[in-house]
Design a protein around this motif. Structure first.
Motif, PDB file in Angstrom:
ATOM      1  N   ILE A  11      -3.446  -4.730   5.512  1.00  0.00           N
ATOM      2  CA  ILE A  11      -3.052  -4.799   6.922  1.00  0.00           C
ATOM      3  C   ILE A  11      -1.539  -4.668   6.989  1.00  0.00           C
ATOM      4  CG2 ILE A  11      -2.889  -7.322   6.894  1.00  0.00           C
ATOM      5  CD1 ILE A  11      -4.316  -7.278   9.648  1.00  0.00           C
ATOM      6  N   THR A  12      -1.006  -4.034   8.024  1.00  0.00           N
ATOM      7  CA  THR A  12       0.417  -3.700   8.000  1.00  0.00           C
ATOM      8  C   THR A  12       1.334  -4.913   8.097  1.00  0.00           C
ATOM      9  OG1 THR A  12       0.321  -3.263  10.378  1.00  0.00           O
ATOM     10  CG2 THR A  12       0.140  -1.376   8.888  1.00  0.00           C
ATOM     11  N   ALA A  38      -2.967  -7.861   1.191  1.00  0.00           N
ATOM     12  CA  ALA A  38      -1.862  -6.933   0.948  1.00  0.00           C
ATOM     13  C   ALA A  38      -1.251  -6.570   2.298  1.00  0.00           C
ATOM     14  CB  ALA A  38      -2.364  -5.676   0.238  1.00  0.00           C
ATOM     15  N   THR A  39       0.023  -6.885   2.467  1.00  0.00           N
ATOM     16  CA  THR A  39       0.657  -6.717   3.774  1.00  0.00           C
ATOM     17  C   THR A  39       2.171  -6.708   3.620  1.00  0.00           C
ATOM     18  OG1 THR A  39       0.756  -7.615   6.025  1.00  0.00           O
ATOM     19  CG2 THR A  39       0.738  -9.204   4.225  1.00  0.00           C
ATOM     20  N   ARG A  40       2.851  -6.262   4.651  1.00  0.00           N
ATOM     21  CA  ARG A  40       4.299  -6.478   4.720  1.00  0.00           C
ATOM     22  C   ARG A  40       4.527  -7.946   5.043  1.00  0.00           C
ATOM     23  NH1 ARG A  40       8.282  -2.675   7.724  1.00  0.00           N
ATOM     24  NH2 ARG A  40       7.210  -3.436   9.566  1.00  0.00           N
ATOM     25  N   MET A  61       4.243   0.262   3.518  1.00  0.00           N
ATOM     26  CA  MET A  61       3.303   0.382   4.627  1.00  0.00           C
ATOM     27  C   MET A  61       4.023   0.036   5.928  1.00  0.00           C
ATOM     28  SD  MET A  61       0.144   1.156   5.423  1.00  0.00           S
ATOM     29  CE  MET A  61      -0.844   0.932   3.949  1.00  0.00           C
ATOM     30  N   ARG A  62       4.611   1.044   6.560  1.00  0.00           N
ATOM     31  CA  ARG A  62       5.422   0.831   7.762  1.00  0.00           C
ATOM     32  C   ARG A  62       4.787   1.561   8.935  1.00  0.00           C
ATOM     33  NH1 ARG A  62      11.195   2.251   4.796  1.00  0.00           N
ATOM     34  NH2 ARG A  62      10.942   0.785   3.045  1.00  0.00           N
ATOM     35  N   ARG A  63       4.508   0.808   9.988  1.00  0.00           N
ATOM     36  CA  ARG A  63       3.817   1.393  11.139  1.00  0.00           C
ATOM     37  C   ARG A  63       4.600   2.523  11.776  1.00  0.00           C
ATOM     38  NH1 ARG A  63       3.353  -2.601  15.341  1.00  0.00           N
ATOM     39  NH2 ARG A  63       4.990  -3.731  14.261  1.00  0.00           N
ATOM     40  N   ASP A  88     -13.491  -5.774  -5.495  1.00  0.00           N
ATOM     41  CA  ASP A  88     -14.840  -5.251  -5.317  1.00  0.00           C
ATOM     42  C   ASP A  88     -14.999  -4.611  -3.941  1.00  0.00           C
ATOM     43  OD1 ASP A  88     -16.354  -6.298  -7.807  1.00  0.00           O
ATOM     44  OD2 ASP A  88     -15.243  -8.046  -7.068  1.00  0.00           O
ATOM     45  N   ILE A  89     -14.275  -5.159  -2.963  1.00  0.00           N
ATOM     46  CA  ILE A  89     -14.275  -4.606  -1.610  1.00  0.00           C
ATOM     47  C   ILE A  89     -12.838  -4.566  -1.121  1.00  0.00           C
ATOM     48  CG2 ILE A  89     -15.045  -4.870   0.784  1.00  0.00           C
ATOM     49  CD1 ILE A  89     -17.404  -6.497  -0.221  1.00  0.00           C
ATOM     50  N   ALA A  90     -12.429  -3.435  -0.570  1.00  0.00           N
ATOM     51  CA  ALA A  90     -11.152  -3.339   0.147  1.00  0.00           C
ATOM     52  C   ALA A  90     -11.463  -3.255   1.633  1.00  0.00           C
ATOM     53  CB  ALA A  90     -10.370  -2.112  -0.301  1.00  0.00           C
ATOM     54  N   HIS A  91     -10.862  -4.146   2.393  1.00  0.00           N
ATOM     55  CA  HIS A  91     -11.073  -4.188   3.852  1.00  0.00           C
ATOM     56  C   HIS A  91      -9.772  -3.742   4.508  1.00  0.00           C
ATOM     57  CE1 HIS A  91     -12.923  -6.468   7.504  1.00  0.00           C
ATOM     58  NE2 HIS A  91     -12.077  -5.549   7.912  1.00  0.00           N
ATOM     59  N   HIS A  92      -9.774  -2.516   5.039  1.00  0.00           N
ATOM     60  CA  HIS A  92      -8.583  -1.931   5.661  1.00  0.00           C
ATOM     61  C   HIS A  92      -8.637  -2.164   7.166  1.00  0.00           C
ATOM     62  CE1 HIS A  92      -9.417   0.990   2.158  1.00  0.00           C
ATOM     63  NE2 HIS A  92      -8.527   0.105   1.757  1.00  0.00           N
ATOM     64  N   VAL A  93      -7.520  -2.608   7.746  1.00  0.00           N
ATOM     65  CA  VAL A  93      -7.468  -2.947   9.165  1.00  0.00           C
ATOM     66  C   VAL A  93      -6.413  -2.093   9.856  1.00  0.00           C
ATOM     67  CG1 VAL A  93      -7.116  -4.765  10.862  1.00  0.00           C
ATOM     68  CG2 VAL A  93      -8.216  -5.301   8.681  1.00  0.00           C
ATOM     69  N   ALA A  94      -6.828  -1.268  10.808  1.00  0.00           N
ATOM     70  CA  ALA A  94      -5.990  -0.410  11.644  1.00  0.00           C
ATOM     71  C   ALA A  94      -5.707   0.925  10.960  1.00  0.00           C
ATOM     72  CB  ALA A  94      -4.709  -1.099  12.072  1.00  0.00           C
ATOM     73  N   ALA A  95      -5.054   1.817  11.712  1.00  0.00           N
ATOM     74  CA  ALA A  95      -5.036   3.236  11.365  1.00  0.00           C
ATOM     75  C   ALA A  95      -4.422   3.543   9.990  1.00  0.00           C
ATOM     76  CB  ALA A  95      -4.302   4.015  12.452  1.00  0.00           C
ATOM     77  N   LYS A  96      -3.175   3.158   9.774  1.00  0.00           N
ATOM     78  CA  LYS A  96      -2.541   3.517   8.504  1.00  0.00           C
ATOM     79  C   LYS A  96      -3.240   2.897   7.302  1.00  0.00           C
ATOM     80  CE  LYS A  96       2.106   5.229   9.335  1.00  0.00           C
ATOM     81  NZ  LYS A  96       3.534   5.131   8.955  1.00  0.00           N
TER      82      LYS A  96
END
Length: 378
Positions: A11-12, A38-40, A61-63, A88-96
């Motif tokens: 997530i950004t 994993a985030t800024r 990871m910059r919006r 085992d799972i990557a959960h991506h949130v939002a466009a980038k």
């Protein structure tokens, strides 16, 4: 002892994770997952690690970035993290995160992927020349990023689901609709209205696409008609978003008496208790959390008749819907609710009932955990 499955959220911004995904991360942790973020990293690092969650700072990871070199570095950074931590799972949130994380997950052979889009974002909602030019490119990027054979796409409303399928971004069997982030209805509870003039409140990041200009103009129209109400903006500007409203513009509106601008507030339950009506004249949403919070607090809603908003703001049932980008219609709705306390009470009660039946955090977390289990079992 069996090894815990590893779940990595990408997530950004750390503040967005805390606001919209921390409850889900807790639920996953309690369900037996080893959870990483994993985030800024900004001001929320201690709050995240205090929950027993592993924190992985992201540098690239910059919006707001449009620099191709930085974008490539962002994909490489995620690939390296996936290979090192081996989720085992990557959960991506939002466009980038969805696009870059999806590409990186395929490169690193992450076993399963969840992609979550909280609305389709600036590229799909704006009518600007830049957005129209980027739309085909972003659509193609989504198709590439979401072709992982063990993946699910989570959308928050039926309209976004239709757009995703019409554009062929992913197979229909891989799309699931989950109603937002969920609301803790024990935190957001009904309260009596405060005495005095009704407070009509818009809570959001201060972006043009949230209908801020229309809200200000509607406040002017309502005041010219003699409506006795206070018109309040709550939220900070977001300089990394192309639709950001400058701080000096917000201060100018406030100084001229058009609206009150309270800035950023963390104590949202308390803020909503000071409102009589909560308004979001946005151009498009996923499923706006502030409307869900306001409904849980028993407040009537005014919202644009657009995807996302109409999922919770049901006309003449939980609130009033108005055409988007229409300040006059917005002023009409403001006037109606400012002058009718019985209507406010009826709409607010039904709004609370709807959230408690369909949009609780427990319900949303259970649906998402089931997606994780299904992916792990494939």
């Amino acid at each position: 002892m069996p090894t815990k499955p590893r779940l990595l959220f990408v997530i950004t911004e750390d503040w967005y994770f805390v606001s919209h995904r921390l409850d889900l991360a807790r639920a996953a942790r309690d369900a037996g997952f080893q959870v990483g973020i994993a985030t800024r990293v900004g001001a929320c690092a201690d709050r995240i690690t205090a929950e027993g969650l592993e924190l992985f700072p992201l540098r690239y990871m910059r919006r707001s970035s449009r620099n191709p070199w930085i974008e490539l570095r962002a994909v490489h950074e995620l690939s390296a993290l996936y290979k090192r931590w081996r989720p085992d799972i990557a959960h991506h949130v939002a466009a980038k995160p969805v696009i870059y994380g999806g590409i990186a997950a395929q490169n690193a052979r992450v076993p399963a992927v969840v992609n979550a889009l909280a609305g389709l974002g600036f590229v799909f909602t704006s009518a600007s020349r830049e957005a129209r030019a980027l739309r085909p490119l972003v659509s193609r990027a989504y198709r590439i990023a979401m072709r992982h054979r063990r993946s699910r796409l989570i959308v928050q409303n039926t309209a976004d689901e239709e757009v995703v399928l019409q554009r062929g971004l992913i197979a229909p069997s891989a799309v699931t609709r989950v109603a937002g982030s969920g609301i803790d209805v024990s935190v957001f509870q009904p309260s009596a209205e405060t005495p005095g003039s009704p407070v009509i409140m818009l809570v959001a990041r201060m972006l043009r696409d949230k209908g801020i200009y229309e809200f200000v103009e509607a406040a002017r129209i309502a005041r010219a008609r003699g409506v006795s109400a206070r018109f309040v903006l709550v939220g900070d500007t977001d300089l990394e978003n192309p639709a950001a409203i400058a701080r000096d513009q917000l201060e100018r509106w406030s100084g001229q008496g058009d609206v009150e601008w309270w800035g950023y507030r963390a104590d949202m339950a308390e803020v909503l208790r000071s409102s009589h009506v909560v308004c979001l004249p946005s151009y498009r949403e996923g499923l706006p959390k502030v409307l869900l919070e306001a409904a849980a607090a028993g407040r009537p809603l005014i919202a644009s008749d657009v995807p996302g908003c109409r999922e919770i703001a049901i006309h003449n049932e939980t609130g009033l819907l108005v055409p988007p980008r229409n300040a006059t219609a917005l002023a009409d709705a403001m006037q109606t609710l400012a002058s009718d306390s019985l209507l406010r009470r009826r709409l607010g009660q039904r709004a609370r009932e709807l959230v408690c039946s369909q949009f609780t955090v427990e319900r949303v977390n259970a649906q998402t955990l089931q997606i994780y289990r299904e992916l792990l079992s494939e």
